[in-house]
Structure formats: structure tokens, C-alpha cells
Design a protein around this motif. Structure first.
Motif, PDB file in Angstrom:
ATOM      1  N   VAL A 199       0.820  -1.297   0.041  1.00  0.00           N
ATOM      2  CA  VAL A 199       0.016   0.031   0.052  1.00  0.00           C
ATOM      3  C   VAL A 199       0.916   1.225  -0.100  1.00  0.00           C
ATOM      4  O   VAL A 199       0.478   2.265  -0.609  1.00  0.00           O
ATOM      5  N   ALA A 200       1.932   1.014   0.813  1.00  0.00           N
ATOM      6  CA  ALA A 200       2.970   2.340   0.665  1.00  0.00           C
ATOM      7  C   ALA A 200       3.469   2.497  -0.655  1.00  0.00           C
ATOM      8  O   ALA A 200       3.296   3.729  -1.362  1.00  0.00           O
ATOM      9  N   ALA A 201       3.750   1.726  -1.426  1.00  0.00           N
ATOM     10  CA  ALA A 201       4.102   1.788  -2.666  1.00  0.00           C
ATOM     11  C   ALA A 201       3.213   2.308  -3.783  1.00  0.00           C
ATOM     12  O   ALA A 201       3.442   3.388  -4.444  1.00  0.00           O
ATOM     13  N   PHE A 202       2.108   1.890  -3.526  1.00  0.00           N
ATOM     14  CA  PHE A 202       0.844   2.617  -4.292  1.00  0.00           C
ATOM     15  C   PHE A 202       0.843   4.025  -4.090  1.00  0.00           C
ATOM     16  O   PHE A 202       0.491   4.970  -4.696  1.00  0.00           O
ATOM     17  N   THR A 203       0.891   4.270  -2.607  1.00  0.00           N
ATOM     18  CA  THR A 203       0.648   5.703  -2.299  1.00  0.00           C
ATOM     19  C   THR A 203       1.810   6.689  -2.825  1.00  0.00           C
ATOM     20  O   THR A 203       1.753   7.553  -3.348  1.00  0.00           O
ATOM     21  N   GLY A 204       2.971   6.153  -2.603  1.00  0.00           N
ATOM     22  CA  GLY A 204       4.452   6.765  -3.121  1.00  0.00           C
ATOM     23  C   GLY A 204       4.018   6.911  -4.756  1.00  0.00           C
ATOM     24  O   GLY A 204       4.392   8.077  -5.097  1.00  0.00           O
ATOM     25  N   LEU A 205       3.724   5.942  -5.581  1.00  0.00           N
ATOM     26  CA  LEU A 205       3.751   6.141  -6.855  1.00  0.00           C
ATOM     27  C   LEU A 205       2.524   7.091  -7.410  1.00  0.00           C
ATOM     28  O   LEU A 205       2.923   7.996  -8.201  1.00  0.00           O
TER      29      LEU A 205
END
Length: 329
Positions: free
Chosen positions: A25-31
């Protein structure tokens, strides 16, 4: 940089301090946060074509705006991630992703208003192309592994790869600058302004432009490891003295628009060789050895109170493609 690379680097920044529970979820948010800054391409006015150019890479890419941009990203993403992240976590991951937007564009060309609103100066390092597939593939590989295995190690490897590639670009640029100075010395030119940039999608064929006197000179140089530089002679053209040529239009919309475009073009304005009424940005062309601008403004002196038209003049015909590949490989 291109949107895909922007997003991947933003995802990597967020992954670098996420735990296993929140990793994906962190990856999605950062992206998503990293890509948010480039929505400024939709800002502008149909009646004032230059406004879009002025706003692109402006406030949305400023260091000062990073906390605000992260807050906007948090508001937009909260409804998608609230089952997995706290509000604080969402903001921190958004902050990490959004912070990469202006900084990564800073490494490319054209310039970013990093210190807006304190100055309107566009900053750029010119050490990597806006699109570089080798750079992007490395980021994809490590970021994808990090996402799949949910391990910070691969996120840090992605950031390490990016740092090493950018360092390579910096050393390549230093070599190209030295070649440019040697060329100027050989031609007994005193450089007033030097522009050295990598060509599209690679980091070994470089474009050299320099202003000497009232002229702009171009050339290309191929820099392969453990090889001598290969120089490709280019063209010469006169710089446009637009203040003198359009002095009679001072105070009009036409004159003001030329001044705005001059600032956006680093004061490197030339006539387009194939379009008599077009004033082009002399820093960019399809080939490093030519002085045929990729974009410019069409000046209509019969309508001095109308905004100028902005146009692109990319001519990627077969001859141009073959010449580029010949120099590249």
C-alpha cells in the motif's frame, strides 16, 4: 522524467521505510503521489498558449510546495488506503513520494522551479534524458522485486541503482563539457553560454550547444567507456536579436510573449530554418548536430495584440531516425 519512472521512484521512496504490513500500500501511495505533481500539464489557457509552459514544472515541483502536495495526495488517496494505513502513515508515504517529483526532474533538462516562489529561475542538472530506458528498467527490476517480496532491501537497491546511474550521467556530462571547450578553442570561440545535454533515451550520445558572439553552434559527441570521444560536427546559425527586431512592437502582447518565450528558452532563440515566421528554442532539436528547433512560437506581426501560437516541429522522418541510430551505435 516520464510518468512511469516518476511513479516508480516515488513508490521506491515510500517502500524504503515501510514495514511488511504496509509495504504494498505504501508503494501504491508513493507512486500516485509522485505522479500527482505532473498534473500541472493540464493547467493553462486556450487563449494564452505560453501559460501552460510557464506553469509546467513550476509551483507543483517546488520544494516549498512538497508538504502541500503531499497533503493533497493524502486527501485524494485516503479513501483507497484507510483500511490499511493510518492517516499519519498515508501522509508520510505521500510526502516521500511527492518529494521525489521535483527532485528527479531536476536531474533532467528544461528546468524546474525548485525555489518558487522566491525565484523564477529554472534549475536543471542535464545529466539524464527525460526518458532513459536503461535507467527505468533498473528501477522497474528492483522496485518490482521489493513489491513482490515486500523487502526494504530491494527498495534500497533501486535507490542505489538510481544514484549510480545519475553519477554516471554526471561523469559523462563532465567529459562532454571538456569536449565542448576543446571544440570552442579549436575554432577560436569564446563561449558565452554552454548547453550540454544527453540525447533522448541514452547516456552516451550528447548534444553540445554553445553561444559565441552572436551565433549558436551545435555538435554531437559519443562517449563510450574506455574509448576516445567521437565528435560529430554540427551547424551554426545566428541568434535572434528579438529586442532589436521587434523594438517597434514594444509594449504589445506580441512583444511580451516573445520576452516570455525567451525566458523559457534560456534566451537561446533562433529562426526555424523551415518556418520563416517561427521563433524556436535553439537548445533542442531531433539531432544533436542540427539547429532545427523542436518547438517554437509563430509570430504574426499583423496582430500585435494577440497572443502568439505555440507549436511543435518534431520531424522524425526515416532520414533523421537513420542518422540518429548511426551516431548512437
Amino acid at each position: 522524467m516520464d510518468p512511469v519512472t516518476h511513479g516508480l521512484i516515488g513508490a521506491t521512496a515510500s517502500q524504503s521505510f515501510a514495514d511488511k504490513r504496509s509495504f504494498r500500500v505504501a508503494a501504491f501511495t508513493g507512486l500516485a503521489s509522485a505522479m500527482l505533481a505532473d498534473l500541472d500539464v493540464f493547467l493553462g489557457s486556450a487563449s494564452d498558449p505560453l501559460l501552460n509552459l510557464e506553469l509546467h514544472r513550476q509551483f507543483s515541483h517546488s520544494i516549498v510546495f512538497i508538504p502541500v502536495g503531499a497533503l493533497i495526495a493524502t486527501i485524494l488517496l485516503w479513501w483507497f488506503v484507510k483500511k490499511y494505513l493510518t492517516l499519519k502513515e498515508t501522509y508520510l508515504f505521500s510526502l516521500a513520494g511527492y518529494a521525489t517529483a521535483g527532485l528527479t526532474d531536476y536531474f533532467t533538462s528544461y528546468g524546474v522551479l525548485l525555489l518558487w516562489p522566491f525565484t523564477d529561475t529554472r534549475y536543471s542538472l542535464d545529466i539524464i534524458s527525460v526518458f532513459d530506458p536503461i535507467f527505468t528498467l533498473g528501477v522497474i527490476l528492483f522496485t518490482g522485486m521489493a513489491f513482490y517480496k515486500r523487502k526494504q532491501l530491494f527498495a534500497w537497491l533501486a535507490l542505489g541503482w538510481a544514484a549510480l546511474y545519475l553519477l554516471f550521467g554526471f561523469t559523462q556530462q563532465r567529459k562532454a563539457v571538456e569536449v565542448a571547450r576543446q571544440l570552442a578553442n579549436q575554432n577560436q570561440h569564446e563561449i558565452n553560454q554552454l548547453i550540454v545535454k544527453p540525447t533522448i533515451a541514452n547516456n552516451w550520445l550528447w548534444s553540445i550547444r554553445y553561444v559565441a558572439g552572436d551565433s549558436l553552434y551545435s555538435s554531437g559527441v559519443k562517449l563510450l567507456p574506455f574509448s576516445e570521444p567521437e565528435i560529430f560536427p554540427g551547424e551554426q546559425t545566428a541568434l535572434l536579436n528579438w529586442q532589436k527586431e521587434y523594438e517597434s512592437f514594444r509594449g504589445t502582447t506580441l512583444y511580451n510573449d516573445i520576452a516570455r518565450f525567451s525566458e523559457l528558452s534560456g534566451d537561446v532563440l533562433i529562426r526555424h530554418p523551415n518556418h520563416e515566421q517561427v521563433i524556436g528554442d535553439g537548445r533542442y532539436s531531433m539531432l544533436p548536430i542540427t539547429l532545427s528547433p523542436l518547438w517554437g512560437i509563430e509570430v504574426d506581426t499583423t496582430q500585435p495584440n494577440q497572443h502568439v501560437e505555440f507549436g511543435t516541429y518534431r520531424d522524425a522522418n526515416e532520414e533523421v531516425r537513420e542518422r540518429f541510430l548511426e551516431m548512437l551505435f
